[in-house]
Design an enzyme around this catalytic site. Structure first.
Site, PDB file in Angstrom:
ATOM      1  N   HIS A  38     -10.403  -2.839 -24.873  1.00  0.00           N
ATOM      2  CA  HIS A  38      -9.240  -2.312 -25.328  1.00  0.00           C
ATOM      3  C   HIS A  38      -9.444  -1.395 -26.730  1.00  0.00           C
ATOM      4  O   HIS A  38     -10.298  -2.022 -27.528  1.00  0.00           O
ATOM      5  CB  HIS A  38      -8.115  -3.136 -25.309  1.00  0.00           C
ATOM      6  CG  HIS A  38      -7.701  -3.356 -23.870  1.00  0.00           C
ATOM      7  ND1 HIS A  38      -6.052  -3.063 -23.593  1.00  0.00           N
ATOM      8  CD2 HIS A  38      -8.424  -3.561 -22.574  1.00  0.00           C
ATOM      9  CE1 HIS A  38      -6.075  -3.192 -22.303  1.00  0.00           C
ATOM     10  NE2 HIS A  38      -7.113  -3.713 -22.022  1.00  0.00           N
ATOM     11  N   GLU A  39      -8.859  -0.305 -26.944  1.00  0.00           N
ATOM     12  CA  GLU A  39      -8.954   0.617 -28.042  1.00  0.00           C
ATOM     13  C   GLU A  39     -10.740   1.157 -28.034  1.00  0.00           C
ATOM     14  O   GLU A  39     -11.094   1.000 -29.095  1.00  0.00           O
ATOM     15  CB  GLU A  39      -8.521  -0.081 -29.087  1.00  0.00           C
ATOM     16  CG  GLU A  39      -7.254  -0.759 -29.095  1.00  0.00           C
ATOM     17  CD  GLU A  39      -6.060   0.236 -28.885  1.00  0.00           C
ATOM     18  OE1 GLU A  39      -6.180   1.361 -29.075  1.00  0.00           O
ATOM     19  OE2 GLU A  39      -5.056  -0.287 -28.011  1.00  0.00           O
ATOM     20  N   GLU A  57      -9.870   0.387 -21.403  1.00  0.00           N
ATOM     21  CA  GLU A  57      -8.673   0.994 -21.509  1.00  0.00           C
ATOM     22  C   GLU A  57      -8.979   2.531 -21.806  1.00  0.00           C
ATOM     23  O   GLU A  57      -9.252   3.294 -20.745  1.00  0.00           O
ATOM     24  CB  GLU A  57      -7.883   0.392 -22.367  1.00  0.00           C
ATOM     25  CG  GLU A  57      -6.451   0.898 -22.328  1.00  0.00           C
ATOM     26  CD  GLU A  57      -5.594   0.197 -23.668  1.00  0.00           C
ATOM     27  OE1 GLU A  57      -4.183   0.063 -23.510  1.00  0.00           O
ATOM     28  OE2 GLU A  57      -6.048   0.285 -24.863  1.00  0.00           O
ATOM     29  N   GLU A  63       0.574  -1.556 -21.934  1.00  0.00           N
ATOM     30  CA  GLU A  63       1.163  -2.241 -23.156  1.00  0.00           C
ATOM     31  C   GLU A  63       2.074  -0.984 -24.014  1.00  0.00           C
ATOM     32  O   GLU A  63       2.981  -1.665 -24.686  1.00  0.00           O
ATOM     33  CB  GLU A  63       0.220  -2.534 -24.226  1.00  0.00           C
ATOM     34  CG  GLU A  63      -0.691  -1.447 -24.527  1.00  0.00           C
ATOM     35  CD  GLU A  63      -1.994  -2.095 -25.331  1.00  0.00           C
ATOM     36  OE1 GLU A  63      -2.322  -1.155 -26.379  1.00  0.00           O
ATOM     37  OE2 GLU A  63      -2.629  -2.949 -24.940  1.00  0.00           O
TER      38      GLU A  63
END
Length: 258
Positions: A38-39, A57, A63
């Site tokens: 993620h990120e 992601e 989220e």
């Protein structure tokens, strides 16, 4: 802090982070570890060389619905991703949220979809490593709907884009890897609509049971997101299904040979 004691900052997608992610992928491969990031740095095809980069992601995921000052991803968001971010490779969107009103019914922070769209996203948004991203007690409230998450595979032998318009609706059918079951996910934006879906992707001379998870007649992402119905139909390659999608809604189907 550099050698002169000065604080240095880097852009997230600058060369410093690109090199960092490359080193992480290579080190993980050396240690036979899979990655779900993620990120991340945007997908560039590196998973062809390093298939241990299973998913990432790299766009506004689920989220965003929990804290965004904009009130979360609008209903059209997931009808755009297949034409943008998903062209670069698998995405860990973390679908399957059942607590759609996690801050209460009057809060601006909420998931802008029906419960059935959350199921359909497991088929629409490809990722070979998926999550059941909500709390167990939230799934326990809807065990019949949770059955689809139990059944749906995470990787596929074939994929067929059945119907789609950018930012309006998407319907994708996929056959499980190493099996005969097909799955279909159909989602729409803030507009309710009806899709006519031919089942020409099914195998000829074979009868199937379609396990259909669909929005109820009065379902609506904003007013009644939990309205749903589950039914079974006998179908084959010559059948057509009429899918009524609620505003912000969806349909998830498992086709299993009789």
């Amino acid at each position: 802090v550099d050698t002169y004691g000065e604080k240095q900052t880097e852009w997230h997608h600058g060369q410093y982070m690109v090199r960092h992610y490359r080193r992480v992928v290579e080190a993980a491969a050396d240690h036979k570890l899979m990655l779900n990031v993620h990120e991340p740095i945007k997908p560039t095809g590196i998973r062809r060389t390093y298939p241990n980069m299973m998913s990432r992601e790299g766009a506004r995921g689920q989220e965003f619905n929990a804290w965004s000052e904009e009130g979360g991803n609008p209903p059209e968001h997931t009808t755009i991703l297949p034409f943008t971010r998903l062209l670069g490779g698998p995405m860990d969107f973390t679908p399957g949220i059942f607590d759609l009103l996690h801050h209460g019914p009057d809060s601006e922070f909420r998931v802008q979809s029906t419960l059935m769209q959350q199921l359909a996203l497991y088929v629409v948004i490809y990722s070979p490593i998926q999550m059941a991203a909500d709390l167990p007690e939230n799934y326990a409230r809807y065990p019949d709907a949770f059955r689809f998450i139990v059944d749906v595979p995470t990787d596929w032998e074939d994929s067929v884009a059945v119907a789609a318009e950018v930012g309006d609706f998407v319907a994708i059918a996929r056959r499980e890897r190493g099996g005969d079951d097909w799955y279909l996910g159909a989602i729409t934006d803030e507009q309710a609509r009806t899709l006519q879906i031919p089942l020409s992707f099914l195998e000829r001379d074979k009868d199937y049971v379609a396990e259909i998870y669909r929005d109820a007649e009065d379902a609506h992402w904003q007013h009644h997101p939990y309205g749903y119905e589950i039914e079974q139909k006998s179908v084959n390659i010559d059948s057509k299904l009429e899918l009524r999608l609620a505003a912000g809604g969806g349909t998830a189907i498992r086709f299993r040979p009789k």
